[in-house]
Design a protein around this motif. Sequence first.
Motif, PDB file in Angstrom:
ATOM      1  N   GLY A   1       2.609 -12.556-122.312  1.00  0.00           N
ATOM      2  CA  GLY A   1       3.503 -12.660-123.513  1.00  0.00           C
ATOM      3  C   GLY A   1       2.592 -13.283-124.759  1.00  0.00           C
ATOM      4  O   GLY A   1       3.385 -13.308-125.669  1.00  0.00           O
ATOM      5  N   VAL A   2       1.317 -12.944-124.705  1.00  0.00           N
ATOM      6  CA  VAL A   2       0.675 -13.360-126.068  1.00  0.00           C
ATOM      7  C   VAL A   2      -0.236 -12.155-126.311  1.00  0.00           C
ATOM      8  O   VAL A   2      -1.161 -11.873-125.581  1.00  0.00           O
ATOM      9  CB  VAL A   2      -0.189 -14.514-125.954  1.00  0.00           C
ATOM     10  CG1 VAL A   2      -0.991 -15.207-127.201  1.00  0.00           C
ATOM     11  CG2 VAL A   2       0.793 -15.828-125.593  1.00  0.00           C
ATOM     12  N   THR A   3      -0.473 -11.948-127.619  1.00  0.00           N
ATOM     13  CA  THR A   3      -1.434 -10.648-128.183  1.00  0.00           C
ATOM     14  C   THR A   3      -2.776 -11.382-127.857  1.00  0.00           C
ATOM     15  O   THR A   3      -3.135 -12.564-128.703  1.00  0.00           O
ATOM     16  CB  THR A   3      -1.145 -10.150-129.465  1.00  0.00           C
ATOM     17  OG1 THR A   3       0.320  -9.789-129.217  1.00  0.00           O
ATOM     18  CG2 THR A   3      -2.133  -9.296-129.961  1.00  0.00           C
ATOM     19  N   SER A   4      -3.825 -10.945-127.421  1.00  0.00           N
ATOM     20  CA  SER A   4      -5.158 -11.332-127.197  1.00  0.00           C
ATOM     21  C   SER A   4      -6.025 -10.123-127.282  1.00  0.00           C
ATOM     22  O   SER A   4      -5.778  -9.044-127.316  1.00  0.00           O
ATOM     23  CB  SER A   4      -5.256 -11.929-125.829  1.00  0.00           C
ATOM     24  OG  SER A   4      -4.382 -12.938-125.587  1.00  0.00           O
ATOM     25  N   ASN A   5      -7.344 -10.734-127.600  1.00  0.00           N
ATOM     26  CA  ASN A   5      -8.540  -9.572-127.567  1.00  0.00           C
ATOM     27  C   ASN A   5      -9.399  -9.838-126.464  1.00  0.00           C
ATOM     28  O   ASN A   5      -9.568 -11.014-126.025  1.00  0.00           O
ATOM     29  CB  ASN A   5      -9.327 -10.101-128.875  1.00  0.00           C
ATOM     30  CG  ASN A   5      -8.581  -9.648-130.367  1.00  0.00           C
ATOM     31  OD1 ASN A   5      -7.856  -8.665-130.335  1.00  0.00           O
ATOM     32  ND2 ASN A   5      -8.687 -10.638-131.281  1.00  0.00           N
ATOM     33  N   VAL A   6      -9.678  -8.661-125.921  1.00  0.00           N
ATOM     34  CA  VAL A   6     -10.636  -8.822-124.775  1.00  0.00           C
ATOM     35  C   VAL A   6     -11.491  -7.858-124.794  1.00  0.00           C
ATOM     36  O   VAL A   6     -11.577  -6.700-125.720  1.00  0.00           O
ATOM     37  CB  VAL A   6      -9.676  -8.209-123.463  1.00  0.00           C
ATOM     38  CG1 VAL A   6      -8.587  -9.287-123.281  1.00  0.00           C
ATOM     39  CG2 VAL A   6      -9.099  -7.004-123.531  1.00  0.00           C
ATOM     40  N   ASN A   7     -12.730  -7.893-124.037  1.00  0.00           N
ATOM     41  CA  ASN A   7     -13.926  -6.840-124.025  1.00  0.00           C
ATOM     42  C   ASN A   7     -13.760  -6.190-122.733  1.00  0.00           C
ATOM     43  O   ASN A   7     -13.529  -6.752-121.615  1.00  0.00           O
ATOM     44  CB  ASN A   7     -15.161  -7.539-124.315  1.00  0.00           C
ATOM     45  CG  ASN A   7     -15.230  -7.901-125.796  1.00  0.00           C
ATOM     46  OD1 ASN A   7     -15.013  -7.319-126.590  1.00  0.00           O
ATOM     47  ND2 ASN A   7     -16.033  -9.220-125.985  1.00  0.00           N
ATOM     48  N   VAL A   8     -14.191  -4.677-122.854  1.00  0.00           N
ATOM     49  CA  VAL A   8     -14.269  -4.090-121.362  1.00  0.00           C
ATOM     50  C   VAL A   8     -15.591  -3.268-121.340  1.00  0.00           C
ATOM     51  O   VAL A   8     -16.108  -2.792-122.387  1.00  0.00           O
ATOM     52  CB  VAL A   8     -13.294  -3.180-121.352  1.00  0.00           C
ATOM     53  CG1 VAL A   8     -13.247  -2.346-119.875  1.00  0.00           C
ATOM     54  CG2 VAL A   8     -11.779  -3.695-121.588  1.00  0.00           C
ATOM     55  N   ARG A   9     -16.341  -3.482-120.178  1.00  0.00           N
ATOM     56  CA  ARG A   9     -17.366  -2.772-120.065  1.00  0.00           C
ATOM     57  C   ARG A   9     -17.541  -2.090-118.496  1.00  0.00           C
ATOM     58  O   ARG A   9     -16.755  -2.650-117.777  1.00  0.00           O
ATOM     59  CB  ARG A   9     -18.815  -3.712-120.268  1.00  0.00           C
ATOM     60  CG  ARG A   9     -18.958  -4.773-119.083  1.00  0.00           C
ATOM     61  CD  ARG A   9     -20.083  -5.791-119.446  1.00  0.00           C
ATOM     62  NE  ARG A   9     -20.106  -6.876-118.442  1.00  0.00           N
ATOM     63  CZ  ARG A   9     -21.097  -7.883-118.479  1.00  0.00           C
ATOM     64  NH1 ARG A   9     -22.005  -7.812-119.496  1.00  0.00           N
ATOM     65  NH2 ARG A   9     -21.148  -8.687-117.571  1.00  0.00           N
TER      66      ARG A   9
END
Length: 255
Positions: A121-129
Amino acid sequence: MKKLIISFLAFSVGLLMLASCTKNDPKVVSNGGTPGTLSASATTVVLVKANSADTTTKVITFTATASQYNFKASVSNALQIDSVGDNWKHPATIAFNVGSLTQGLSTSALNTALLQVVPGGVTSNVNVRVQYALSPEVASYSNAVSLTVTPYTLASYIYLVGALNGWSSSAPDSLVSTTSNGVYTGTFTFPAGAGNNQFLILPAKNFNNKYATNDPTTLVPSATVGYNVPNNFNAPGAGTYTITLNLNTLTIGFK
């Protein structure tokens, strides 16, 4: 003399075998490998719970290139997703399909992974590798792709209205199912007085539809649940109760 010669021959053969074992046989040594690169079909993803049953449509697709080693190697490839700032300490991991360097994720698959690293329910930033692993101890990693994501919470809510809140649908008390499995619970305090233990449960914040009972209103507590049936539920009396509504078995209970 014969025994001495035999012993000498045996000793000599042993030395030859030892010498052959201690030769510097050529060994294959990893140079750490050159990791591939990762790209994503989107950089912003907003997930909608209503689409969770669709496991065919992919909301995002990740494409990687192969890693390169200085020898023929069997490499296990997996996506790693982590919150920004965690420095890959607790990533969610999704294995690539065998023999593929492209991995598409459905709404539910991506949401499940994201909820391991960021709140729903919250906009977040993530990293993907991509993790290219020769073994649990030997791995290399691709570049990190940054995503802005909004996963949905698995919890769902229904709403209790009654004398305790003035029968108001605009500010009802809620029962929650933490995993949306059809079992809802909530704790409520019913005031003393005739009829103050009566209530209904609404699937939305309006009176268009309701969960109620066919049992007579004098029954305390009502045990069976119906949809848009006529009679109010009754709590056992004044006081605080934890109510459990099970929509799978159509029953309601009080503690």
